[in-house]
Design an enzyme around this catalytic site. Sequence first.
Site, PDB file in Angstrom:
ATOM      1  N   GLU A  56      91.502  35.759  93.864  1.00  0.00           N
ATOM      2  CA  GLU A  56      90.441  36.563  93.537  1.00  0.00           C
ATOM      3  C   GLU A  56      89.180  36.013  94.116  1.00  0.00           C
ATOM      4  O   GLU A  56      88.121  35.638  93.254  1.00  0.00           O
ATOM      5  CB  GLU A  56      90.447  36.349  92.132  1.00  0.00           C
ATOM      6  CG  GLU A  56      91.708  36.799  91.455  1.00  0.00           C
ATOM      7  CD  GLU A  56      91.708  36.307  89.800  1.00  0.00           C
ATOM      8  OE1 GLU A  56      90.696  36.150  89.199  1.00  0.00           O
ATOM      9  OE2 GLU A  56      92.777  36.462  89.257  1.00  0.00           O
ATOM     10  N   ARG A  80      82.491  35.388  95.787  1.00  0.00           N
ATOM     11  CA  ARG A  80      80.971  34.561  96.446  1.00  0.00           C
ATOM     12  C   ARG A  80      81.391  34.324  97.876  1.00  0.00           C
ATOM     13  O   ARG A  80      80.440  34.491  98.605  1.00  0.00           O
ATOM     14  CB  ARG A  80      80.842  33.242  95.690  1.00  0.00           C
ATOM     15  CG  ARG A  80      79.618  32.650  96.166  1.00  0.00           C
ATOM     16  CD  ARG A  80      79.484  31.167  95.490  1.00  0.00           C
ATOM     17  NE  ARG A  80      79.700  31.100  94.332  1.00  0.00           N
ATOM     18  CZ  ARG A  80      78.773  31.156  93.282  1.00  0.00           C
ATOM     19  NH1 ARG A  80      77.547  31.029  93.424  1.00  0.00           N
ATOM     20  NH2 ARG A  80      79.276  30.667  92.080  1.00  0.00           N
ATOM     21  N   ARG A 114      69.643  33.578  89.878  1.00  0.00           N
ATOM     22  CA  ARG A 114      70.639  32.125  90.108  1.00  0.00           C
ATOM     23  C   ARG A 114      69.451  31.009  89.950  1.00  0.00           C
ATOM     24  O   ARG A 114      70.103  30.011  89.428  1.00  0.00           O
ATOM     25  CB  ARG A 114      71.214  32.335  91.264  1.00  0.00           C
ATOM     26  CG  ARG A 114      72.382  33.382  91.200  1.00  0.00           C
ATOM     27  CD  ARG A 114      73.279  33.365  92.404  1.00  0.00           C
ATOM     28  NE  ARG A 114      74.190  32.162  92.170  1.00  0.00           N
ATOM     29  CZ  ARG A 114      74.153  31.160  92.542  1.00  0.00           C
ATOM     30  NH1 ARG A 114      73.105  30.781  93.472  1.00  0.00           N
ATOM     31  NH2 ARG A 114      74.947  30.148  92.346  1.00  0.00           N
ATOM     32  N   CYS A 119      56.424  37.250  83.330  1.00  0.00           N
ATOM     33  CA  CYS A 119      55.809  36.389  82.663  1.00  0.00           C
ATOM     34  C   CYS A 119      56.613  35.229  81.919  1.00  0.00           C
ATOM     35  O   CYS A 119      56.767  35.058  80.648  1.00  0.00           O
ATOM     36  CB  CYS A 119      55.216  37.194  81.427  1.00  0.00           C
ATOM     37  SG  CYS A 119      54.311  38.497  82.212  1.00  0.00           S
ATOM     38  N   GLU A 120      57.127  34.331  82.871  1.00  0.00           N
ATOM     39  CA  GLU A 120      57.951  33.147  82.174  1.00  0.00           C
ATOM     40  C   GLU A 120      58.009  32.081  83.500  1.00  0.00           C
ATOM     41  O   GLU A 120      57.866  32.326  84.468  1.00  0.00           O
ATOM     42  CB  GLU A 120      59.415  33.526  82.219  1.00  0.00           C
ATOM     43  CG  GLU A 120      59.969  34.716  81.310  1.00  0.00           C
ATOM     44  CD  GLU A 120      61.204  34.515  80.600  1.00  0.00           C
ATOM     45  OE1 GLU A 120      61.647  33.344  80.436  1.00  0.00           O
ATOM     46  OE2 GLU A 120      61.655  35.541  80.050  1.00  0.00           O
ATOM     47  N   TYR A 128      76.471  37.510  93.437  1.00  0.00           N
ATOM     48  CA  TYR A 128      75.729  37.433  92.187  1.00  0.00           C
ATOM     49  C   TYR A 128      74.139  37.393  92.351  1.00  0.00           C
ATOM     50  O   TYR A 128      73.393  36.841  91.561  1.00  0.00           O
ATOM     51  CB  TYR A 128      76.190  36.102  91.350  1.00  0.00           C
ATOM     52  CG  TYR A 128      77.510  35.795  91.444  1.00  0.00           C
ATOM     53  CD1 TYR A 128      78.282  36.493  90.401  1.00  0.00           C
ATOM     54  CD2 TYR A 128      78.262  34.821  92.164  1.00  0.00           C
ATOM     55  CE1 TYR A 128      79.725  36.257  90.507  1.00  0.00           C
ATOM     56  CE2 TYR A 128      79.466  34.926  92.260  1.00  0.00           C
ATOM     57  CZ  TYR A 128      80.347  35.507  91.164  1.00  0.00           C
ATOM     58  OH  TYR A 128      81.717  35.768  91.085  1.00  0.00           O
TER      59      TYR A 128
HETATM   60  N1  LLP Z   1      88.334  35.436  88.928  1.00  0.00           N
HETATM   61  C1  LLP Z   1      87.729  35.313  87.943  1.00  0.00           C
HETATM   62  C2  LLP Z   1      88.692  35.279  86.876  1.00  0.00           C
HETATM   63  C3  LLP Z   1      86.232  34.960  87.987  1.00  0.00           C
HETATM   64  O1  LLP Z   1      85.791  34.638  86.328  1.00  0.00           O
HETATM   65  C4  LLP Z   1      85.497  34.671  89.073  1.00  0.00           C
HETATM   66  C5  LLP Z   1      84.150  34.305  88.587  1.00  0.00           C
HETATM   67  C6  LLP Z   1      86.163  35.111  90.135  1.00  0.00           C
HETATM   68  C7  LLP Z   1      87.299  35.303  90.320  1.00  0.00           C
HETATM   69  C8  LLP Z   1      85.423  34.925  91.443  1.00  0.00           C
HETATM   70  O2  LLP Z   1      84.819  33.688  91.532  1.00  0.00           O
HETATM   71  P1  LLP Z   1      84.192  33.263  93.025  1.00  0.00           P
HETATM   72  O3  LLP Z   1      85.068  33.422  94.196  1.00  0.00           O
HETATM   73  O4  LLP Z   1      82.942  34.212  93.292  1.00  0.00           O
HETATM   74  O5  LLP Z   1      83.328  32.048  92.808  1.00  0.00           O
HETATM   75  N2  LLP Z   1      77.085  33.934  88.457  1.00  0.00           N
HETATM   76  C9  LLP Z   1      77.509  32.775  88.759  1.00  0.00           C
HETATM   77  C10 LLP Z   1      79.017  32.851  88.968  1.00  0.00           C
HETATM   78  C11 LLP Z   1      79.883  33.246  88.073  1.00  0.00           C
HETATM   79  C12 LLP Z   1      81.354  33.184  88.351  1.00  0.00           C
HETATM   80  C13 LLP Z   1      82.303  33.911  87.136  1.00  0.00           C
HETATM   81  N3  LLP Z   1      83.464  34.236  87.795  1.00  0.00           N
HETATM   82  C14 LLP Z   1      76.636  32.411  89.843  1.00  0.00           C
HETATM   83  O6  LLP Z   1      75.946  33.308  90.201  1.00  0.00           O
HETATM   84  O7  LLP Z   1      76.962  31.276  90.461  1.00  0.00           O
END
Ligand code: LLP
Length: 424
Positions: free
Chosen positions: A284, A287, A323, A355-356, A384
């Site tokens: 899955e 990023r 982020r 304003c932060e 993200y």
């Molecule tokens: N699968 C599940 C169940 C997840 O919760 C996530 C990410 C992914 C796959 C994908 O993960 P990736 O390959 O993108 O690392 N907003 C945060 C990242 C939150 C990730 C949440 N879950 C940031 O900007 O770093």
Amino acid sequence: MFGNEGMGYGRFLYHTNHLHCENIPLTHLAQRFGTPLYVYSRAAILENAQAYRAHAPHAARVCFAVKANGNPTILRLLADAGLGADVTSGGELFLALKAGFAPETIIYSGVGKLHHEIEAALAAQIRALHVESAMELELIAAIASQRQQVASIGVRVNPDIHVETHPAISTGAAQHKFGVAPETAVTLLHQAAQHPWLKPVGLAAHLGSQIHEIAPFTAAANFLVALADELASGGIRLDYLDVGGGLGVAYEREKWEVKSEKIGEWVTAVAAPIQAAGYQLVIEPGRSIVAEAGVLLTQVVYTKPQGKKMFAIVDAAMNDLIRPTLYNAHHEILEVRRTSKVDRTCTYDIVGPICETGDFLARERPFPPLAPGDLLAVCHAGAYGFAMSSNYNGRLRPAEVLVDGENVHLIRQRQTYEHLLDGT
Ligand code: LLP
């Protein structure tokens, strides 16, 4: 293909001192579409998606984590490239189906699925709902029975593997809300196997996000194989094992890398134990496919000395890219037009108009002297970024464009003030 400070990186490279996305100078995009603007490279997205596909076993399923970037055009691109989707809400399921992901390639993870979301997933006949609690399994069973439809389910297990990343995005340890303990997973899968309207098909784990080491992932793969083999000896033979996403991205310029190579290494490592044990691999990633493929283009509005600091106030803010303030995340910022001799004699905090005090994109960064109108590109903003944007402070969500060689497609219009009245 990738570079260093002097060259840019990936598909964002300097030609005659102008930063380009593929063949298009970013200055042209700023003139044509205004700023702040998300700019994505189609080639970069596809290269990363294909690296996953190329290194995964033939039968494996690469399910793009829609939460990383839910732009409909980008989702369509990934669906057309043969990826599946990992969704986490009814909204993401809607987007994935609209984008043309085949239902049998969609999996649904998340700790709080609502009645109507489970209904929608069953109506669409997706590959599986990944169950995260005993109560959720009960609700799925009730809805499936009522619909007289077999619900394929996986169970998300919490492997209690600790990883090095920001605490807010580490998910696979026992104290986190995600998944269920291994013994509960076994119980739930046995219950499902005995239920007339439930069919256990998979076991999933997700350790967290922005993880650079490969070892925790191979540990997770081995853990899933051991648990699946235990289930098999109890008469439950699962189809697939899902090791989640989470491969990190090198945000700091000293660490910039060729993403597709890292992806190849990662997939090869996690696939090995699962393939050897005879299960289908599901992953899955989010990023690692889209982060490096996007920048946030912004323009300096003012500069301002204050105390011992120099601020560059730009037209992008924490509502466009949260982020930096939310995770103290580092994003490199490149000048779009640079002088021939890079002379980084000034130190700036790059801040937005919100304003932060937490409204910053970068702190204490060396730049040449900046002036109003200068364009800056916030790097690795494709994941993200827009996905976590908001209308805070009455700010409009930015436009998004996709560059494909010499062509540019507006893939989301900038909001107008009328959008601030939506639904009222
Ligand atoms: N699968 C599940 C169940 C997840 O919760 C996530 C990410 C992914 C796959 C994908 O993960 P990736 O390959 O993108 O690392 N907003 C945060 C990242 C939150 C990730 C949440 N879950 C940031 O900007 O770093």
